[in-house]
Structures are given as C-alpha cells and as structure tokens.
Design a protein around this motif. Sequence first.
Motif, PDB file in Angstrom:
ATOM      1  N   CYS A   1      56.792  32.301 -10.277  1.00 49.12           N
ATOM      2  CA  CYS A   1      56.258  30.938 -10.408  1.00 49.12           C
ATOM      3  C   CYS A   1      55.258  30.611  -9.308  1.00 49.12           C
ATOM      4  O   CYS A   1      54.958  29.437  -9.078  1.00 49.12           O
ATOM      5  N   SER A   2      54.757  31.637  -8.610  1.00 45.34           N
ATOM      6  CA  SER A   2      53.896  31.357  -7.456  1.00 45.34           C
ATOM      7  C   SER A   2      52.594  30.680  -7.851  1.00 45.34           C
ATOM      8  O   SER A   2      52.012  29.937  -7.061  1.00 45.34           O
ATOM      9  N   LEU A   3      52.110  30.902  -9.058  1.00 42.36           N
ATOM     10  CA  LEU A   3      50.864  30.270  -9.501  1.00 42.36           C
ATOM     11  C   LEU A   3      51.130  29.072 -10.399  1.00 42.36           C
ATOM     12  O   LEU A   3      50.243  28.607 -11.110  1.00 42.36           O
ATOM     13  N   SER A   4      52.361  28.590 -10.386  1.00 45.56           N
ATOM     14  CA  SER A   4      52.741  27.458 -11.220  1.00 45.56           C
ATOM     15  C   SER A   4      53.262  26.330 -10.334  1.00 45.56           C
ATOM     16  O   SER A   4      53.930  26.593  -9.331  1.00 45.56           O
ATOM     17  N   PRO A   5      52.979  25.085 -10.680  1.00 41.95           N
ATOM     18  CA  PRO A   5      53.543  23.967  -9.910  1.00 41.95           C
ATOM     19  C   PRO A   5      55.026  23.740 -10.239  1.00 41.95           C
ATOM     20  O   PRO A   5      55.655  22.886  -9.633  1.00 41.95           O
TER      21      PRO A   5
ATOM     22  N   GLY B   1      33.990  25.005  -9.652  1.00 37.05           N
ATOM     23  CA  GLY B   1      34.824  24.338 -10.650  1.00 37.05           C
ATOM     24  C   GLY B   1      36.214  24.092 -10.101  1.00 37.05           C
ATOM     25  O   GLY B   1      36.655  24.754  -9.148  1.00 37.05           O
ATOM     26  N   GLU B   2      36.890  23.104 -10.669  1.00 37.95           N
ATOM     27  CA  GLU B   2      38.245  22.777 -10.269  1.00 37.95           C
ATOM     28  C   GLU B   2      39.107  22.569 -11.524  1.00 37.95           C
ATOM     29  O   GLU B   2      38.596  22.147 -12.565  1.00 37.95           O
TER      30      GLU B   2
ATOM     31  N   PHE C   1      46.190  22.124  -7.826  1.00 36.01           N
ATOM     32  CA  PHE C   1      44.743  22.165  -7.632  1.00 36.01           C
ATOM     33  C   PHE C   1      44.350  23.640  -7.667  1.00 36.01           C
ATOM     34  O   PHE C   1      44.673  24.405  -6.758  1.00 36.01           O
ATOM     35  N   ASN C   2      43.696  24.034  -8.753  1.00 37.62           N
ATOM     36  CA  ASN C   2      43.449  25.462  -8.993  1.00 37.62           C
ATOM     37  C   ASN C   2      44.774  26.227  -8.908  1.00 37.62           C
ATOM     38  O   ASN C   2      45.704  25.929  -9.639  1.00 37.62           O
TER      39      ASN C   2
ATOM     40  N   THR D   1      50.933  30.813  -2.689  1.00 40.46           N
ATOM     41  CA  THR D   1      49.533  30.505  -2.969  1.00 40.46           C
ATOM     42  C   THR D   1      48.681  31.600  -2.364  1.00 40.46           C
ATOM     43  O   THR D   1      49.110  32.335  -1.468  1.00 40.46           O
ATOM     44  N   PRO D   2      47.447  31.733  -2.830  1.00 43.34           N
ATOM     45  CA  PRO D   2      46.571  32.755  -2.241  1.00 43.34           C
ATOM     46  C   PRO D   2      46.174  32.440  -0.814  1.00 43.34           C
ATOM     47  O   PRO D   2      45.633  33.294  -0.133  1.00 43.34           O
TER      48      PRO D   2
END
Length: 1313
Positions: free
Chosen positions: A953-957, A1006-1007, A1140-1141, A1255-1256
């Motif tokens: 879930c690291s790229l998910s809120p 882009g966002e 955010f992204n 997050t990255p």
Amino acid sequence: MSESCDSPLVSALPQSAFTSSSELSSSHGPGFAKLNRRDGAGGWSPLDSNKYQWLEIKLEQRTEITAIATQGRYGSSDWVTRYLLMFSDTGHNWRPYRQEDSIGAFSGNSNADSVVMYKLQQPVIARYVRILPLDWNPNGRIGLRLEAYGCQYKSDVAGFDGNAHLLFRPDPSASPAGRDVLSMNFKTLLNSGMLVHTEDHSGHTLSLELFRGKLLLQLRKGRGSLGDFHPFVSLGSLLDDQHWHHISLERIRGLVNFTVDKNTQQFQLPESWSHSEINEISFGGTSAAGLQKSHSRRNFHGCLENVLYNDISVINGAKEQQVSITGNVSFTCSKSIDVPVTFASPGSFLALPLVSSGESVSVALQFRTWNKAGLLMTFDLQHNAGTLWLYLSEARARLQIQKSGRIITDITAGASLNDGQWHLLELVVGRGRLAVTLDKSDSSTASTSFPVAPDSQLFLGGCPNTEISSGCRNPFSVFQGCMRLIRTDGALVDLIRVQQMLFGNFSDLQMDMCGIVDRCSPSRCEHGGRCSQSWSTFHCNCSATGYSGATCHSSIYEASCEAYKHKGNTSGFYYIDVDGSGPIKPQLIYCNMSDKAWMVIQHNNTELTKLKASSGINQHLAHFNYSADAEQIQAIITQAEYCEQELSYHCKKSRLLNTPDGAPFSWWVGGSGEAHMYWGGAVPGSQQCACGLQENCVHPEHFCNCDADSKEWSNDSGLLSHKEHLPVRVLAVGDINRSGSEAAYRVGPLQCYGDNNFWNAAYFNKETSYLHFPTFHGELSADISFLFKTSSSSGVFLENLGIKDFIRIELSSPTQVLFSFDVGNGPLEVKVETPAALNDERWHHVRAERNVKEASLYVDHHTGAVQKAPADGHIHLQLNSQLFVGGTASRQKGFLGCIRSLKLNGKTLDLEERAEITPGVTPGCPGHCSSYGGLCQNNGSCVENHSGFTCDCSLSPFTGTFCHKDVSAFFKPGTSVTYTFKEPYELNRNVSAQSSSIYSDLTLRGENVSLSFRTSQAPALLLYVNSYYREFLAVLLNRNGHLDVKYKLQHNRDAEVFRASSRNLANGQLHRLSVQRLAEMLSIQIDQHAKEYFNLTTDTEFNAIKSIVLGKVSESGEVDPEIARLNALGFTGCLSVVQFNSISPLKAALLYPDTSPVIVTGPLTESSCGSSLQSNPYAAETTHSLTDHVGTVGTGEPIVNAINSDSALIGGVIAVVIFVSLALLAVMARFLYRRKETFQTQEPKAGKTDHSPETPFNTDPNSQSIINNVQHESKNIFRWMSGDFFEVLSSVGGNDFHMSPERPPRVHYEDIN
C-alpha cells in the motif's frame, strides 16, 4: 458366508416343489426349470410373456441362500434379461432382495445357454424363492432355468402371544470378564413391544424395545433412582413387516456395539455400567412394573429365533426347563395370513366390485405410506348422485363428494398419516350419513340430504388410464404405498384370487408384498442434516448445519483464515471447517488479517491471574478450556505453517523452574497430554526460560529470572512455538506456599498463521507425468476440490479406476470442465461451460461432488451443473486402482500446468511430497498475483510470496490488508500537517545516484490530487502545496462553500482560480475530490459528478516543491493574501485518504511519523470520520473490528483467582475492570498517534523489512520495521496498562501487587489500530 455354504439347492427337488403363475404347455411347466436340464421343452415358459408372471420354488426347509444362477430355455430364443428375486418363509408376504439397499433388479441372460450367477452380498434365510421376470428377449418369450446355492440353516424359535416371557439368569462364572454378547432374530406384525429387559446387581436396567417399528435401547439407573426410561439409541425402521430381523448387542467393558440387520451404532456406557454384571435377562417381555416404564407398555407379540447369550442358547434352555417361562410360550412360529399389496407406480390401481346389499356400505383397509397426498379410494354414487373420493391431503384423510363440479360434502380425519406406520381406515356410508374413522380413534361424520350408495365398482389407489370406459376419475395424486386387510361390508378381500385374475382388476401392483423402504434409516443425510422422505426419494434439510448439497456433505465454510483472506475478507470472526466434508465440526474463530492471516483461538483465562501465598497449598493447577475442541485445535495446528502461544510468569519470591540444578516447581501440559519443563521463549527439553537461552538473565547463574528468588518483582515471559506441544492445557505453579511468595501468570490465546494445505501444489511439465496416490474411497459420498492454472487447452486432472467403476475430472476444452464417473449404472457426465477460457494462467477453483442422490460440478463462481442419480440404481462407487493426479494410467491426455490444494473428502493430498520424487513434476507453483492481485484495492500493488501474496500500500493513501482501510484524521483550527522536501541546494550537494532518482521529479508538469473531506466550515483551506520559487497550488472552499482550485505557477503573474460548479460542500457530509493536471489541461471531479475541464494560461511547470500542507500553514514569509486569510481560520473538520501524486502526507503523519519528512503541529487524532460505511465488496461475512474482539474475549472470571477470601470481591470488580480497559485502550490509541507541538524533519532510520518505502521521498526502504516497532510498543503499553489494572484489582482485594519496571519480552498481539 462360509466357503462350504455353496451347495446346489434346487436340482434335487421334486417337480412338486415348483409352481408358477402359468405355463405355455405341460412341457413348459415350472418343474423343468432346473439349471442345465433339457427335460420337457428345456425350461419354464409362461402362457403370456408379461410383467405379472413368476416362478416359485419351495425348498425343503428354511435354508441359508448365498447365490442364484439363471439360464434361458434350452435350444430356444427364450430368456430373461432382467428379473426380481423374492424370498419368503411362508409362501406369502414376499420380500424383494436388494443389492446395495436400493437395487432390486438383477441382470439376466443374453442367450439361452450361458449361465449368469450372482453371489448375494448378504445371505438370505428363507424357504421359498420366487423369480419375477421384468424384461426378456424381445424376439422371443420368457424362458428360464435356475439354481440356488447355500446350506442348511439351524433354527430354534419361540412364539410369544404378548402375555409371556422367558427369564434367564446367567452364570457369572461362565461369562467372559468384561464382555457380553447377546444375539437373536425376531419377526412381528405389531410395531411395539418389549423384546429384552436386563438387570444387574446394582439394579441398573437395560431394555430393548420395539416402538413404532424402531428398536430403542434404553437405560435406567439403579434402585431408588428418580426418572423414567429415556431412549438412548434408536436403530432400524419398519421392523413390523413380518420378516426376520437380526439383533446383536456386544458389550466390551463400557463400549457397546448395537447392530440391527446391517446397521451398527457404537456408544459408550456410563461409568457406573462399565464393570457391572448382568443378574437376569427377560426375553419377550417383562413384569407389569417394568412395562409401566416403557414406551410401548406392552410385551412382544411375535417370534424369536436363535437367542444366544455368550453362546448359550436361551430357547434350548427353555425347552430343557433351565430358563423360567411365564405365560404361554410356544416353540413354533405361527404363519401370518396377511397379504399386502404395493402401489408403486403412477399407473397402479386396484378395482373391486362393490354393490350395496343393504342400507349401508362399509370399506375398511390398512395402509402405510411416506407421501402426504394420494387417492385412497373412489366410487361413483348411484342415480348420478355424484362421485366420492377419499384421499390423503397434507397427511390427513379427506373425504369429498362432488356433483357437476360442485363439492357437496367435505370432511377430514386423522393426522401425520405419512409416517410409514400401518393405519386403519374405515369408511361407512348409508342413508343420510357418512363416517370416516382412523385407527379406531379419530372419526369425522357428515350428514347428507341424498342417498350415498356405490354404483358398482370401488377403485383403490388410482384409476385406469382409460377413464371413459372405466368411469373412474382421479383429480388428485395417485397413492404410493401399501395396503392390506381390505374389507368390503366386513368381508376380507382375497388378494391371491385378485392376483390370479379371478376377482377384480388391477394394474402395476406388487402382490403379496409390501415394498415400502425407509430411505431415512439409516439416514444418508450427513453432518446432522434432517432427513424426510416420500415414497420414491428422500430429502436432506441442511439448514443450520454448516453444510450443503443433496446429502449435506460439503462444507459451506473455508478451512482456514488463509483461505478467507484470499477471498478478500478482512479481520473478524469466521466459521472455520478444518477438514471440509470430514467429521470435525465448523468452529467460530477470530481471523486477524494482517500481512499474515492469524487464527486466534481463545480460552477461558487469557488475563493475568495473581496467586498469593497460602499455607497448606503446595501446588496450584490452572486448566484451560478452549473455544474449539481438541480435535479441531489439533487439525488447525497440523495444517498451520506456524503457531505460538504466550506464556508469562511474574514472580516475587516465587521460583519457576528452579534452575540450574533443582526440580522444577512449575510445569505445563501440552495438547498431547505430556508435561513440559521449559518456558516461553526457550527450546523444548531445555528446562530454561527465554533469558537463559539468550544469556541475559538478571542473575546469570540461573536460567530464569524468577529462579533468583528475588523479593522484588521480576518476570519470565516468551512464546511457545513448538507446534507438537501446543496448546497449553494445564499450568502447574508450585512455589507459592512460602510466606511472602506472590506470583501471577498469563497464558495467551493460541495463534496460528498459514495453511500448508491451501498452498500445497505441484507443477506438471510433461504430458506423460503424473502423481499416484492410494485408492480413493468415496463409496457413498465423494467430494473433490482443487485449484488449477494452465495454458493448455485440455488435460486430465485426476482419475481413479475400478473393475467397471471409475471417476475422472478433466479439462476437456479451454472452456469446459468435465466430471465423469460410473457406479454401475453406466457412465454419467457432468459438464460446466464457462464464458471465458480457463487456460489463462490464472487460478481456477473446481468442486465436484457425487452422492447417492446426484452429482454436481462447480467451476469458480459460474453456474454449476447437477446430474440426478437414476432412481433405485447402484449407489456404491467401487474403485481399486491407484489414484492418478495430473494424468492417467495410460499416460494419455496428461495435464500441463499447476494443481493446488487438492482435497478428497476433506483430506488434502500432499502433492509437493510426491512431486519431490517424481520426474516431470515440480513441487510448488508460483504466480499468485495474476489471480489474487485484484484483491489489492485503491492502487495497492500485489507482491508475490512463496505461499500467497501481500498488498503493498506504499503508493496508496489507504492502508490495511488489501489497502482497503481509509486513513482519516480530525483537524482542529491549530492543527497542521506539513510534508517537506529538501532545498535544491542540498540536492546539488548530493551526487549519489539514489538521491538523484528520488528528487528527479521535483519539477512537475502535472499533479494528481485526491482527498476526502467533511466539514461545516466555509471558507476553509483543504490542501496547500508551495515551492521554493513562491509557486503554489491551493484547494479551498470559498465563503459560499464552493470549491476553488488556485494555481500560481509563475511568480510574476497573478494566481489563476478555477471554480467547480458544485453546490455548498461545507454541509457536514463526506465528499470525495479529485484534481488532475497535465500541462495546461486541468480537471476537477467532486463525488460522482462529471468531471469539469479547465485550461491554465500561465506556465505549466511546478518547480522545486517545498511542502504539502494540510490544515494550518505554519511557514513564515510571503503568502498569498487569500491563503493568509484562510490560514488565520485554520481548518476544522475531517480529512481522509489525502494523496498528492505518489505521496500520502496524512498517512505518513499518522502511521509513519518517525520515518517520514513530516511535521505535525497541534492536535491530530486518527479517526474513522472519513469512512463512508461502504462494505468491502469482497467480504463474504460480516467482520468485526479488533477493538470489539479485544473487549469481548477473555473477560470471564479466571479459572484460577487470587487464593484468599477476597476472591468474591475481585470477581465483583471484573466488570469495572473491563470498562476501564476499554477506556484506556482508547487513551492508548490517542497517546500513540499524538505528536509533539512541533516535529523537526527527521532523517530516515535504518531497519530490516520486506516492505517497500511509503513514498519515493523516503530514503529508508525499510520503514515497515519502524511501523512494527510502533505497533509492538502500543501492545506493550496495553499490556502494562493491563498490569496496572491488576494492581488496582489486587489493591481492592487487599493485596499488594507491584509489577517490575522491566518491560516484558515482545509478544504477538492482534493489531491495535
């Protein structure tokens, strides 16, 4: 059947022993029907070849018959291809021989000369044999020669008239110690009566009683005990059929085997009966006082045969006056003159002449049936006065007279007449009066204004097909059942004359026999399913059993939490059926779905329990009763990958294992009943605690902290994880009898994860490869389930062969699975077609079941296919070859691909073990995300594991097992969450490749912004993103509650404002917002409304991002005036799943504050305010939160409390403690997530984990270890709060209980969120 019991029985008989329904000529007579003889015309042939013909043989005496052989008529085209075999003792009341309890028909000959022999599965004792041809050569006639095989049968009989009995007193010295065997045969026409009554020296009695056609074995305590007889075991049915039935009672100590005919039940006697010796046995009845305690309240009326007690003949003893006789007992068995008739088919009827000879007419008969409806009798009335029908409706007798379609008379009588018992029906009609009486007790009458007199004929059971010529009309169901003792005007109808077609008329009747069968005895319904039946079939009611299917065979529950997890279920209580269709019952178990699926099995005392010194008590025992029984727990542990159980001991001057050299004071008993002397965290057999194994005990000379015998509080805690020793059943604490000794223990719940059966797989890489296993035994019920994935278009999954029978499941085409089998009725196929191809390298689930009623096949969630079994067909699946998996014995049509979790009747085959030693087959099968990846929601990504998968879930809120749980917080005006980025200057100084990759997207074209919010504040700032170059993006509500998106991407130009055409969003409801920009194109979507599109007119690059801010913006410096005005107000409300992204700032602040560049100012509390209360679309059951679980399990009074007089007071405080614990749990959660007023940006911490960074921008790829540490810290806090509760508890009870300040070792708890 003994080897010598195979002598020919027919060849030596005289011609007078042969009779038949008819004969074609004198040379075709029945006396010529001897096997291999050519006398006369070479065999028997009847005058007409139809279904009413029969050949009968009278043997010299009652004989044991073991086989039958048939042959056609010599030198002809006459032979029988199918026939019924009937037996009788008297030449009347015939009994059909049934194979497998259902098949009545035998396959006959295919030519005139070959011999077809059948060995009977169960030998038959009879004097008369009858053959009824069913089918014959269509180009010839019925032609038959036969032989029967068997041996002499010895019979000692006694007849009882209902007022007599035998009294036998065994010789104790002649009986084997602890073993008694009683056997006999009986037959009767009455459905109730006392058969056997025994009494021992203690006055305990055991009775065997026939009641309503069933045998009840009943017990009663000794003399002076209160209470009447109660049924203990019931066996058999329809035993009042005037046929011989066998009974056997074998007692070995307290174990009893009770057999009636071919059915046996085993049960355990109460302890007081186990060693008792029988004082007397009464056969055929008992005293009047004993009968008052029985159900039937009558003695037996019928015959007993070969009554043996421990090989002593009771009847011979009675003949020799060694057994007392009360009443009139004869040593012969009187013959019954009753001739029953069976209405078995829709075309069955019996027509009798019925002419009124006076002012009234009466018809009486007895009937028995399982059907609730059916015509009993009908006749037309004289002078066209109408038609009378007497029929069954809803198991009641109903009489109607109709004329011209109008009901003139309508009365009912009786109830529950479909119970299979004989019921007496009497109809009396006369001038102006009708009377219907059932069983001489329930009567209904009606008056008529017209004469009720039969016209000419009485029809029973149904009507002929030719209604016009017969004048009979049946608007109701036909009757299916038996009738006997039919009387018209008091005269008994001679049904033998009817059979000989000398009187009346009939069709499709089985004369001189009652063919009723109890299909519910024994019940084919499994797992407690309730059996009901009609004449031709039975039905299983599986409600509230946890099983489904025609016989309640297949479990509706999964076998583990692992299986539930892979269906998408989240944490909660689920029914677990460990062995599927096996005998172990389903159990409600809590599943804690985290990265692993934990099964949590509670017991009656999981709380910390205190012990106080008490004189005279040297040892204290605590017994633990689990929410699952021993068999269930053992099965769970066996299939689990890992199990653990916490074992803690807190001590103050109380030694534990007495290390290093003393005898242990304390020990525990595991699941196998063996005592163990090692403690949690140590290895089996070590007699150590965890600190001894780790060499960090407080006093190094001891292997346990408590063994130092310190006056200060200390503890030894750890996990027991040796599966063979779990769970803890008993805990013994020894060193608590000295002055000043105090102790407390805790045994946690049993927790297991993983399912070795669920992931047991094999990969078949050659078409000629297969795995072989022992023969599959699924004679009456067989269920097979497995998962497969393949790229091939066809292949056999498994096959097992018999001599003729077989069972096979295969992929017959890319879209079809085929289940085929043969149980002796010819091959049957069940097919399931799927809309999409199955050779897509995804896991597909196959479930096949075959039982005595039907066969079914299901593939995934597609509509299944069901094939009904033929009526009265073969039912036993008889296999004898090895079971082949992934191929066939011929090595053709082999399967290429993976097979997983193969279960046969609930037992998992170990594919991996066989694959290890089989060429062309590889154990295991990777690639689960192709099938289960869809369970990861909200942009969560599937990560392959050896056994299963996890959702990253690291790229998910979102968070949670499937990235399904929203992360929400309630903001107050002073709350601020700031996610920060380093300045470009620092980026330039860092030349590592890793850093450059992390910061390479700080200039954005882009966002993608998404969040949910709930507020009543307007105006309000929802999200603010700024840059080091005074550029910013703001998402806000204006003073009217409308949504504005404000961009400033060029510092020398004014900001652009984009307003969505939405209503007031500051209405306290939850709203979902999505803002997307790609270069100059901007879209805004609110809730489910359509997207709105806008164009930016300024720069399209967002350079050098500085921070993402939620709530109050705390930065100093130049801020847009409107943003400043909004910032002064702060934000009051709920924000949820903010992204955010690829960055989730709120999730980082709440869950990973120590590993994320986040600053939190003011109060921030995680909340469920962002929940939309939508249920998980994948969940199959209602789940419960872990908080509910913690608060409701283990709150009962412990088995072992403080050993003093204050225990009652402590018990009274428990309810308060539970309430306080829940309150402090909430305080704990607030403590964990509340941050200081201002956090500084922290450098990532190193750690080890299998998870990706959140997050990255987080340079720590191991941040999950920090998460785990936080979670375990919360659990430890909860434990120490629990310790404080017991301190409060002990102080209330007057005890001092101070816990050691040292923290206990790490223990697995359920996640506390």
